[in-house]
Structure formats: C-alpha cells, structure tokens
Enzyme design. Sequence first.
Site, PDB file in Angstrom:
ATOM      1  N   GLY A  17       0.853  -1.177   0.000  1.00 31.87           N
ATOM      2  CA  GLY A  17       0.000   0.000   0.000  1.00 31.87           C
ATOM      3  C   GLY A  17       0.888   1.226   0.000  1.00 31.87           C
ATOM      4  O   GLY A  17       2.083   1.122   0.275  1.00 31.87           O
ATOM      5  N   CYS A  53       5.445  -6.037   1.187  1.00 37.74           N
ATOM      6  CA  CYS A  53       5.725  -4.600   1.291  1.00 37.74           C
ATOM      7  C   CYS A  53       5.065  -4.003   2.539  1.00 37.74           C
ATOM      8  O   CYS A  53       5.472  -4.315   3.649  1.00 37.74           O
ATOM      9  CB  CYS A  53       5.328  -3.886   0.000  1.00 37.74           C
ATOM     10  N   TYR A  54       4.024  -3.204   2.369  1.00 35.30           N
ATOM     11  CA  TYR A  54       3.346  -2.670   3.552  1.00 35.30           C
ATOM     12  C   TYR A  54       2.865  -3.822   4.445  1.00 35.30           C
ATOM     13  O   TYR A  54       2.953  -3.760   5.672  1.00 35.30           O
ATOM     14  CB  TYR A  54       2.164  -1.800   3.101  1.00 35.30           C
ATOM     15  N   HIS A 109       8.190  -6.636  -4.102  1.00 35.14           N
ATOM     16  CA  HIS A 109       6.884  -6.963  -4.711  1.00 35.14           C
ATOM     17  C   HIS A 109       6.986  -8.204  -5.593  1.00 35.14           C
ATOM     18  O   HIS A 109       7.339  -8.097  -6.766  1.00 35.14           O
ATOM     19  CB  HIS A 109       6.393  -5.769  -5.547  1.00 35.14           C
ATOM     20  N   GLU A 138       4.623  -9.766  -6.888  1.00 36.25           N
ATOM     21  CA  GLU A 138       3.542  -9.779  -7.894  1.00 36.25           C
ATOM     22  C   GLU A 138       3.917  -9.011  -9.157  1.00 36.25           C
ATOM     23  O   GLU A 138       3.194  -9.048 -10.155  1.00 36.25           O
ATOM     24  CB  GLU A 138       2.254  -9.205  -7.275  1.00 36.25           C
ATOM     25  N   ASP A 181     -18.495  -8.933 -22.017  1.00 37.44           N
ATOM     26  CA  ASP A 181     -19.057  -9.389 -20.746  1.00 37.44           C
ATOM     27  C   ASP A 181     -20.434 -10.024 -20.907  1.00 37.44           C
ATOM     28  O   ASP A 181     -20.684 -11.122 -20.411  1.00 37.44           O
ATOM     29  CB  ASP A 181     -19.127  -8.225 -19.747  1.00 37.44           C
ATOM     30  N   LYS A 239     -11.182  -9.537 -15.930  1.00 36.96           N
ATOM     31  CA  LYS A 239     -11.448  -9.477 -17.373  1.00 36.96           C
ATOM     32  C   LYS A 239     -10.680 -10.553 -18.158  1.00 36.96           C
ATOM     33  O   LYS A 239     -11.223 -11.175 -19.072  1.00 36.96           O
ATOM     34  CB  LYS A 239     -11.052  -8.090 -17.890  1.00 36.96           C
TER      35      LYS A 239
END
Length: 522
Positions: A67, A94-95, A181, A183, A239, A378
Amino acid sequence: MAGSSAIGQASHGDFDHVLVVDFGAQYAQLIARRVRESRVFSEIVPRSITADEVREKAPIGIILSGGPASVHAEGAYGIDEDIFSLGIPVLGICYGHQILAQTLGGTVASTGTSEFGPAELTVSETSGLFSGQPTDQQVWMSHNDAVSVPPDGFVVTASTPDAPVAAMEDRDRKLYGVQFHPEVKHTEYGQEVIEYFLTKVCDARTTWTHAGIIEQSVDAIREAVGNGVAICGLSGGVDSSVAAALVHKAIGDQLVCVYVDHGLMRLGESEQVEDTFRDHFKMNLIHVKAEDQFLEGLAGVTDPEKKRMIIGELFIRTFEEVAAGIPDADYLVQGTLYPDVIESGTKDAAKIKSHHNVGGLPDDMKFELVEPLRDLFKDEVRAVGSELGLPDDIVWRQPFPGPGLAVRIIGDVTRERLDILRAADAIVIDEIRKAGLYDEIWQAFGVLPAIKSVGVQGDGRTYAYPLILRAVTSDDAMTADWARIPYDVLASISSRVINEVPDINRVAYDISSKPPATIEWE
Ligand code: XMP
C-alpha cells in the site's frame, strides 16, 4: 417475482481460496490475479476484516498487500492481530510485511533512505520461501520505511543494501514477509515466491482452471435457476456475451437473450450477434430492431449528455417491454465483473455488496440477478469465453460505449451520418487489424464532427466532412495516451477512407492524451 440478489457465480465452495487483504487497491488486484494465475482462487477483502470473519471464510492462506502509506503515518492502517493466531499461513508483502513485523513486536524503522525500482536481493540458502532459487536475484522495491528487527520467532531470509530484513519467516507459525513486490513482473522469481507460498506453505490444490470455473459456474447456475426462465440483455460486448454463453451452457432453452438493436452499432455487429448466438449457439434470441424509435428520440439532439439520457431511457423501456412479454422470467443475467464488485465493496469497512441497480430498470420489475462473472477478472472472462467457443472477434473486442456511434457523431445523429461513420470506422478497424495493432491498442475508432471543409477530388471541388481518427493505449480507460500508429498505417487509413467514403474528404489524427482530453469526443 422474487427480490433481487446475486446468485449464479461459481461459489468458492469447491476451490481452495486465499484472501488478499487490501492495503492499496492496485496492489491487491495484481496480487489476486497472480494467485489465480497459479490456479488458486483469490478473494480481495478489506483491511478491516476481523479474525472471526477470516475464520468464517476458511481460506487456506492470507496475503497482506502492499500500500502507498507508511506504518508510522498518523492513522496508519493496521490489522486485527488475532488473524496471526488462527494457524492460517500469512504472506505479508511490502506494507503487509511491515504490518506483520510491527504487529508481532518487530521494529519498522524510518530509515530515511528509500528504495524504488530494481534492487539486488541476497537470499539465505536455508530459507523456505526461496528454496531452489539463486542466492542473488533482482527484485522490485517501492518503500520508504524498512523492517530493522524481525519479531521473535522469525529468521531473516533475505536482504538488500537498504533493507536488512527484506524477507523473514517463522516456519512454525507459517508466517512470511517480503519487502519487495513478488507480484510485479520485474521481480525475477516473484511468481515462484507466490507459488511456493500457495503450494508448499498453504498446501493449495491448483484447481482454479478455466475448465474448472466453467464446470463450477454451470452447476451453480443450474442449482440457482432450477426450472425457471432467465433473460439476458446481450450487447455483443465481451461481458454480456460470455455471461450469456455460460448461462446457456447451464440452462439451454430456459435462457432468452434480448438484443436491443438501437441502430447505433458498428458495421456488421448486429449480423455477428445473430450469427454467433442464434446460428452457432442456437440460443433463443429476440432481436429488437428499434433503430427508428432511437433515431426519432435523438432527432435534433446535439448535447452529449442528453443523447446518453435519451438512449438510456429508450433502452430500458424497450428491454422492459420485451421482458414483460416473457411473463415467467424470474432471473436476469448480468455481466458484472470482479473489479466492479471490489470497487463497490472493499472501500473502508464496507462489506461486499451486490449490484442491485440493474441499469435503471424500474423498481416494480424485480428479478433475481444471475451474475456468473462476479468472481472473474477481465482476462479470466476472455479465457472462459474462448473456452466456451465464442469467436475471437467477440472475446478480444475493444470496448465500445453503450450509446454507440451516437456519441461519436458530433451534433445531429441521422441515418445518413451514421452510415458515413459506419463505413469509415469499418475501414479504420480493418487497417488497424491488418497492421497487427488491434490487440495492443485499447480503442481505435472514427469520430464524425459537425463541420465540413473544402477539398478537391478528380476535377471537382468537394465540400465534405473530415473523419477524426482516435486511437489510444490504456490499461483501464482512466488514463490514456494517443497511440503511436506508424505513418504508413495512418496513410493507408487516410487514403482508403477518403477514396471509399464519398462524404469524407479529410482525415485528422487526434494526438491528445487523457487527461486532459477524454477517450471519446462526447
Ligand atoms: P472517456 O471518453 O470518458 O471514456 O475517456 C472512457 C471509457 O468509457 C467508454 N465510454 C462509455 N461507455 N457508456 C459506456 O458504456 C458511455 O456513455 C460511455 N462513454 C464513454 C469509452 O468508450 C472508454 O472506453
């Protein structure tokens, strides 16, 4: 008819799942997607979640996201400490790493130095999280404060020049923290770190596959709808198309799809809806040809917001009339995606709510909502769509606004001007596709302004419309940049549009970014 509620999405029941605690929305979403890429279901939850709520959800693991804030800032976000005593594995990122350290009695120092961007990480050979990985590797950092002393029971497993405790673990309690990070793609072994946590620490079953999602959703939809009838507003976009295909796989003829053709679609789109859904999937499709009503409603209207309002209202009225003619319809299929759910749900202490406002349908029209895509990002929706056999043209379609070409025609929307824009826009898309740019461009389209200019063609003077070419790159439509289309592609678009569309004698390229411009012109 029953009151509305959200049903029909694949329930988590059959999948192992991980909670991603949200300390910063983009960070949490990216982590959630990486977890799913490792074929484990992930759910984003607010940072206010309590240990009791976690226990009730019964996840196999918890990841605390990064964050933007400092743990020392006034009013800094914390977490219910009891979560760490549940015996559920935790990975702080991280945070989240700093919160883990601070909450369990370690020290987070305001070091005065910060690390942003790539950093060299040295990992300990005895670490679990980095097992099998090289001792020196590159990671992506983005932090000011740093853990200086880990809590009791933790060992330091990695460091960088500016973060002495770049990773720590307490294997007995299954608590892990990393300052970098994992990710982010720039972290060399990031996905491996996440996968180690999921499969070795949490012992996750990796069953969140596209085939698994479909199978689960189909069961959930069948169970929810039973012998009832569901209706689905099809727009031809990704969608609603995937939602319809999924529900159709589950309940077949009990699904009625309604395509409200407002006459503001691009060239060939209505035919494609027919081909795909009626001819290929053999769905019950009601194709409402309402162009006349929409053009009548739009006659003389030039204000963009007024156009949107008129189209929105007519759309609902038309849909409502059709729906009223299907008296036993109890269910309404909606293509709500996970990011919409997160946005309405995880802010502050709010619980995840379902979207009940079905595009402004009147209160006395009550349906149970079937939202089979509620848990999906998505990219997962596209993959599910492909797996269900939808054509690439639909699955990979660029976004298109609900009010269609009406907001790409500046000024009066008439049949004649629609035909002009449709012809020109089809050439734009065709050339962008031929150049292999369709997938990397967020949206590419033509805009027809309300001006004319002088030109010369053959022996004669022309006085005709210009076409504004708009093409942007973007990740989420919130910001965008004009696409750097090669000159030769621009040249082919221009020459074809001017030669093939008699009412256009110029092509101009819009080189504005968003902000301060917007993607659309209206
Ligand atoms: P703007 O023009 O605001 O567009 O930068 C951002 C994204 O939203 C789409 N858009 C709409 N979509 N109804 C829609 O369903 C609308 O009225 C509408 N207006 C803009 C636009 O195409 C872009 O992807």
